[in-house]
Design an enzyme around this catalytic site. Structure first.
Site, PDB file in Angstrom:
ATOM      1  N   CYS A 112       0.835  -1.203   0.000  1.00  0.00           N
ATOM      2  CA  CYS A 112       0.000   0.000   0.000  1.00  0.00           C
ATOM      3  C   CYS A 112       0.874   1.260   0.000  1.00  0.00           C
ATOM      4  O   CYS A 112       1.537   1.547  -0.982  1.00  0.00           O
ATOM      5  CB  CYS A 112      -0.993  -0.026   1.149  1.00  0.00           C
ATOM      6  SG  CYS A 112      -2.329   1.194   0.954  1.00  0.00           S
ATOM      7  N   HIS A 209      -3.670  -5.105   0.343  1.00  0.00           N
ATOM      8  CA  HIS A 209      -3.240  -5.504   1.686  1.00  0.00           C
ATOM      9  C   HIS A 209      -3.262  -7.024   1.852  1.00  0.00           C
ATOM     10  O   HIS A 209      -4.192  -7.582   2.456  1.00  0.00           O
ATOM     11  CB  HIS A 209      -4.131  -4.850   2.740  1.00  0.00           C
ATOM     12  CG  HIS A 209      -3.813  -3.410   2.985  1.00  0.00           C
ATOM     13  ND1 HIS A 209      -2.830  -3.003   3.863  1.00  0.00           N
ATOM     14  CD2 HIS A 209      -4.317  -2.287   2.430  1.00  0.00           C
ATOM     15  CE1 HIS A 209      -2.748  -1.688   3.866  1.00  0.00           C
ATOM     16  NE2 HIS A 209      -3.635  -1.219   2.996  1.00  0.00           N
ATOM     17  N   GLU A 211      -1.665  -8.798   3.880  1.00  0.00           N
ATOM     18  CA  GLU A 211      -1.556  -9.200   5.293  1.00  0.00           C
ATOM     19  C   GLU A 211      -2.921  -9.355   5.950  1.00  0.00           C
ATOM     20  O   GLU A 211      -3.036 -10.020   6.991  1.00  0.00           O
ATOM     21  CB  GLU A 211      -0.683  -8.196   6.063  1.00  0.00           C
ATOM     22  CG  GLU A 211      -1.348  -6.924   6.526  1.00  0.00           C
ATOM     23  CD  GLU A 211      -1.631  -5.900   5.425  1.00  0.00           C
ATOM     24  OE1 GLU A 211      -2.252  -4.853   5.721  1.00  0.00           O
ATOM     25  OE2 GLU A 211      -1.220  -6.135   4.252  1.00  0.00           O
TER      26      GLU A 211
END
Length: 246
Positions: A112, A209, A211
């Site tokens: 990001c 994202h 994660e």
């Protein structure tokens, strides 16, 4: 088992007073590194430049996290009304860390805002505010198309994948940094991934994202490849992931 040491940059709480600054970052980043077999080293943004460089010199890989907006002065522009400025302490620290990490031959995963930092550190530019920003604002999910490159294509194959998104800026397609290539775009043309052109090195920036992706397999593939590259990375090693099994 040997756990590669992964540098993770950090943010500064926006309202921190100079004498009582707080270092912050979402735990999802370090959790994803640890789940993939890495040992996260969170580097405080408040460290002086020589200590930031020392941390970068000791790590086997680096993860640049998301956040607010980097100074547009870095790419020769005045701030626009939609700018959401990053804490100046973090911005200065990230610039030092990015230069130090890129000067070393270690794997880098940038997410990001970290993806945008990667482009800026390589001399690229950003779009300060996307006209279609609402389509990319969290917790939006959308499709990106992988084309070319080697890292994402090896992990997911060439074609479309679903990603989770939370941003209003993007890498400028007419201002991609030196040594980088666009390897994924959204349907509206937004640059969604950048990879380093050196085939011996794992350098990947993604605008989404992983994660906190809803599909844990997505996260595991991406972070697993990154940490595996850090594990086998003496300088000059081939850190490309194995091709996707599909």
């Amino acid at each position: 088992m040997d756990h590669p040491l992964i540098l993770v940059n950090s943010d500064v709480e926006p309202r921190s007073e100079p004498g009582a600054r707080r270092i912050v970052l979402p735990a999802t980043y370090v959790d994803a590194v640890a789940a993939a077999g890495g040992l996260p080293l969170v580097v405080p943004a408040t460290l002086p430049p020589d200590r930031l460089r020392a941390a970068a010199a000791r790590c086997d890989g680096a993860l640049f996290i998301g956040g607010a907006d980097y100074p547009p002065s870095w790419y020769g522009e005045a701030p626009q009304a939609e700018l959401r400025p990053l804490h100046d302490v973090r911005a200065a620290a990230d610039r030092v860390l990015a230069e130090a990490v890129l000067a070393r031959d270690i794997p880098l995963l940038a997410i990001c805002g970290g993806h945008q930092l990667l482009n800026l550190a390589c001399g690229g530019r950003l779009i300060q505010h996307l006209p279609q920003a609402a389509a990319h604002a969290g917790p939006a999910c959308h499709t990106v198309e992988i084309r070319g490159g080697r890292i994402l294509r090896a992990l997911f194959g060439e074609g479309r994948i679903d990603v989770n998104s939370s941003h209003h800026q993007a890498a400028d397609p007419d201002g991609i940094g030196r040594g980088l290539v666009v390897t994924a775009r959204a349907e509206d043309g937004t640059v969604e991934a950048l990879e380093g052109t050196d085939p011996r090195r794992f350098v990947l920036g993604v605008q989404w994202h992983p994660e906190r992706h809803a599909d844990p397999e997505h996260r595991n593939r991406l972070f697993g490849a990154f940490v595996a590259a850090a594990h086998r990375s003496p300088p000059g090693a081939d850190t490309a992931p194995a091709p996707a099994g599909r």
